[in-house]
Design a protein around this motif. Structure first.
Motif, short mmCIF file in Angstrom:
data_model
loop_
_atom_site.label_atom_id
_atom_site.label_comp_id
_atom_site.label_asym_id
_atom_site.label_seq_id
_atom_site.Cartn_x
_atom_site.Cartn_y
_atom_site.Cartn_z
N ALA A 182 0.83 -1.21 0.00
CA ALA A 182 0.00 0.00 0.00
C ALA A 182 0.87 1.26 0.00
CB ALA A 182 -0.92 -0.01 1.22
N ARG A 183 1.96 1.21 0.74
CA ARG A 183 2.84 2.38 0.80
C ARG A 183 3.51 2.63 -0.55
NH1 ARG A 183 6.55 3.07 6.13
NH2 ARG A 183 4.51 2.48 7.00
N GLN A 184 3.94 1.55 -1.22
CA GLN A 184 4.56 1.73 -2.54
C GLN A 184 3.56 2.24 -3.56
OE1 GLN A 184 7.55 2.01 -3.34
NE2 GLN A 184 8.34 0.50 -4.79
N SER A 185 2.33 1.77 -3.45
CA SER A 185 1.28 2.22 -4.36
C SER A 185 1.02 3.72 -4.19
CB SER A 185 0.00 1.43 -4.11
OG SER A 185 -1.03 1.85 -4.96
N ARG A 186 1.02 4.18 -2.94
CA ARG A 186 0.81 5.61 -2.69
C ARG A 186 1.96 6.44 -3.22
NH1 ARG A 186 -1.06 3.57 2.41
NH2 ARG A 186 0.94 4.08 3.38
N VAL A 187 3.19 5.96 -3.01
CA VAL A 187 4.36 6.70 -3.50
C VAL A 187 4.33 6.81 -5.02
CG1 VAL A 187 6.88 6.59 -3.77
CG2 VAL A 187 5.84 6.14 -1.54
N LEU A 188 4.04 5.69 -5.69
CA LEU A 188 4.02 5.69 -7.15
C LEU A 188 2.93 6.61 -7.69
CD1 LEU A 188 5.16 4.58 -9.78
CD2 LEU A 188 3.61 2.61 -9.55
N ALA A 189 1.74 6.56 -7.08
CA ALA A 189 0.63 7.41 -7.53
C ALA A 189 0.96 8.89 -7.33
CB ALA A 189 -0.64 7.04 -6.78
N GLU A 190 1.56 9.21 -6.20
CA GLU A 190 1.92 10.61 -5.92
C GLU A 190 2.95 11.13 -6.91
OE1 GLU A 190 4.66 12.94 -2.66
OE2 GLU A 190 3.59 11.12 -2.02
N LEU A 191 4.01 10.34 -7.15
CA LEU A 191 5.08 10.80 -8.03
C LEU A 191 4.67 10.77 -9.50
CD1 LEU A 191 8.18 9.18 -6.28
CD2 LEU A 191 7.33 11.53 -6.12
N TRP A 192 3.76 9.88 -9.86
CA TRP A 192 3.28 9.84 -11.24
C TRP A 192 2.64 11.17 -11.62
CZ3 TRP A 192 3.87 7.11 -15.51
CH2 TRP A 192 2.92 7.21 -16.55
N GLU A 193 1.97 11.80 -10.67
CA GLU A 193 1.32 13.08 -10.94
C GLU A 193 2.32 14.21 -11.15
OE1 GLU A 193 -1.92 13.41 -11.49
OE2 GLU A 193 -2.01 11.23 -11.24
N THR A 194 3.55 14.03 -10.71
CA THR A 194 4.56 15.08 -10.84
C THR A 194 5.59 14.75 -11.92
OG1 THR A 194 6.05 14.10 -9.18
CG2 THR A 194 4.31 15.58 -8.38
N ARG A 195 5.29 13.77 -12.77
CA ARG A 195 6.27 13.32 -13.77
C ARG A 195 6.54 14.40 -14.82
NH1 ARG A 195 1.34 11.38 -15.05
NH2 ARG A 195 0.65 11.32 -17.23
N SER A 196 7.71 14.33 -15.40
CA SER A 196 8.09 15.23 -16.48
C SER A 196 7.24 14.96 -17.72
CB SER A 196 9.57 15.05 -16.83
OG SER A 196 9.89 15.67 -18.05
N PRO A 197 6.87 16.00 -18.46
CA PRO A 197 6.14 15.79 -19.73
C PRO A 197 6.94 14.97 -20.72
CG PRO A 197 6.04 18.09 -19.05
CD PRO A 197 7.04 17.44 -18.16
N GLU A 198 8.26 14.93 -20.55
CA GLU A 198 9.13 14.19 -21.47
C GLU A 198 9.30 12.74 -21.05
OE1 GLU A 198 9.99 15.86 -24.12
OE2 GLU A 198 9.03 17.62 -23.24
N ALA A 199 8.76 12.37 -19.90
CA ALA A 199 8.91 10.98 -19.45
C ALA A 199 8.24 10.04 -20.45
CB ALA A 199 8.28 10.81 -18.07
N PRO A 200 8.94 8.97 -20.87
CA PRO A 200 8.47 8.16 -22.00
C PRO A 200 7.56 6.99 -21.64
CG PRO A 200 10.64 7.42 -21.37
CD PRO A 200 10.27 8.54 -20.42
N TYR A 201 6.87 7.07 -20.49
CA TYR A 201 6.11 5.92 -20.02
C TYR A 201 4.62 6.10 -20.28
CZ TYR A 201 10.41 6.36 -17.36
OH TYR A 201 11.71 6.58 -17.00
N GLU A 202 4.00 5.01 -20.69
CA GLU A 202 2.55 5.04 -20.89
C GLU A 202 1.80 4.74 -19.62
OE1 GLU A 202 1.40 2.56 -24.13
OE2 GLU A 202 2.63 3.62 -25.62
N THR A 203 2.43 4.02 -18.70
CA THR A 203 1.76 3.62 -17.46
C THR A 203 2.72 3.80 -16.28
OG1 THR A 203 2.50 1.31 -17.57
CG2 THR A 203 0.43 1.88 -18.71
N PRO A 204 2.19 3.92 -15.07
CA PRO A 204 3.05 3.96 -13.88
C PRO A 204 3.89 2.69 -13.74
CG PRO A 204 0.84 4.72 -13.34
CD PRO A 204 0.76 4.15 -14.72
N GLU A 205 3.36 1.57 -14.22
CA GLU A 205 4.09 0.31 -14.11
C GLU A 205 5.38 0.36 -14.92
OE1 GLU A 205 0.36 0.04 -12.47
OE2 GLU A 205 0.76 0.55 -14.58
N GLU A 206 5.35 0.99 -16.08
CA GLU A 206 6.56 1.13 -16.88
C GLU A 206 7.59 1.99 -16.15
OE1 GLU A 206 4.81 0.71 -21.45
OE2 GLU A 206 5.55 2.65 -20.73
#
Length: 392
Positions: free
Chosen positions: A224-248
């Motif tokens: 649960a803690r890792q899921s929260r961290v990933l969701a939080e940081l996904w929202e602050t990702r660079s527009p140039e980040a080449p990922y289609e999903t948080p899993e990538e």
């Protein structure tokens, strides 16, 4: 005559009131004023301790100047029945009021002993340590790896103490299999873990636990803690980040995690791999090849062979294009952040520089010079360079 007696009685009453008021003011001043401690101490409240017993102990340890005033102040503030079992750190010059607040606040003990089960990439160890109140730092009492050694007497003798604090700490870069296997050896926990969680989904962090706590519940909290961290940081990702999903992004973060242990380097390392993806280059990173061999079930324990670098597996990034199918470890917050916000560089190569960090290169020629420098360093140290050099 009666008037004289009445007058004297009134005078005496007034005097007594003044004296009582003075004593009350003095008591309040001593209760709320700076205490006698010149350095911090640990105060232990036993189960069932009365206020009288605790106040006497505080006076004996020099934490309060007068046990009676402490008891009166506790009664007056309606906290006399609120003492909490445990060991507590009382700072220098703490007033009686502050001491009372510390002993009635509840929650985890703030002093005494702590057991920390550190689950690492190469080894895991249970560490029993005790707080030195004077320096506010922990002193190691006992340490052992439950996978290879029996618990020392210092640990077994103290592990049953009621107010002992318990903690499980995951190092960045551990695999989910390592976490599960290590938790199975944690004798202070109970319950079964039904299956190994997906790689990358457990947060490297420190977790407060209790003796007899449920292993599966702890793993669920890690996820649960890792899921929260990933969701939080996904929202602050660079527009140039080449990922289609948080899993990538999590896959990339795990590669960054395994490539460098230096926090400041992580955005640069991430930029190398992002730049490679953008240019259609293969990632060519040794940790993914190793994961394809070990499946995360322990360390390889040797260098990679040329045959292994050539063998096609879904994790061999010297052979496959793009990212491997899953993370190769559980990345920490900083590596996830680096993967989602890589540095803006032209780097497409990096190699160890002999200092624990890496030398980065923009061209193959520049990279070859860095590799040659690294091989000279290895030769000077009398070591054989590994077959695979990161990102070459």
């Amino acid at each position: 005559m009666w008037r004289s007696v009445a007058s004297n009685a009134l005078t005496l009453f007034i005097v007594l009131l003044v004296v009582a008021a003075g004593l009350l003011a003095l008591g309040r001043e001593r209760f709320s004023g700076p205490g006698p401690l010149t350095e911090a101490i640990c105060v232990r409240v036993e189960r069932g301790d009365s206020l009288s017993a605790v106040s006497r102990k505080l006076e004996e340890q020099g934490a309060v100047s007068d046990a009676r005033i402490f008891r009166i102040g506790a009664d007056y503030s309606d906290k006399a029945a609120g003492l909490k079992f445990g060991s507590y750190l009382v700072p220098p010059a703490a007033s009686m009021s502050q001491v009372l607040d510390i002993l009635t606040a509840g929650g985890q003990s703030t002093c005494g002993r702590e057991v920390n089960y550190r689950i690492g990439v190469l080894t895991s160890e249970i560490v029993l340590r005790e707080l030195d109140a004077a320096t506010n730092s922990f002193v190691e009492v006992a340490k052992f790896d439950p996978a290879v050694a029996e618990a020392p007497a210092a640990y077994t003798e103290l592990a049953g103490e009621d107010d002992l604090r318990w903690r499980v700490t995951l190092a960045e870069g551990v695999t989910s299999w390592q976490v599960v296997e290590s938790l199975k050896r944690a004798e202070f926990l109970e319950g079964e873990i039904a299956e190994v969680p997906p790689e990358g989904t457990l947060a490297p962090d420190s977790y407060e636990v209790t003796r007899g706590g449920d292993r599966a519940a702890l793993v669920a909290e890690m996820a649960a803690r890792q899921s929260r961290v990933l969701a939080e940081l996904w929202e602050t990702r660079s527009p140039e980040a080449p990922y289609e999903t948080p899993e990538e992004a999590l896959i990339m973060a795990s590669i960054v995690e395994k490539e460098t242990g230096i926090p400041e380097e992580r955005p640069q390392v991430a930029s190398v791999f992002v730049n490679r993806l953008a240019q259609g280059m293969r990632l060519q990173t040794d940790p993914t090849v190793i994961y394809g061999i070990t499946k995360g079930e322990g360390a390889l324990g040797r260098g990679l062979r040329q045959s292994e670098l050539r063998r096609r597996t879904e994790y061999n990034t010297y052979v496959i294009d793009g990212l491997p199918p899953t993370p190769i470890a559980n990345p920490g917050r900083l590596s996830i952040e680096a993967a989602l916000n890589p540095a803006d560089t032209d780097y497409v190569y990096f190699v160890a520089d002999g200092s624990g960090g890496h030398a980065f290169g923009r061209t193959l020629e520049e990279h070859n010079r860095n590799v040659a420098a690294w091989r000279r360093i290895e030769a000077e140290r009398g070591q054989t360079p590994p077959v695979g050099v990161q990102s070459d």
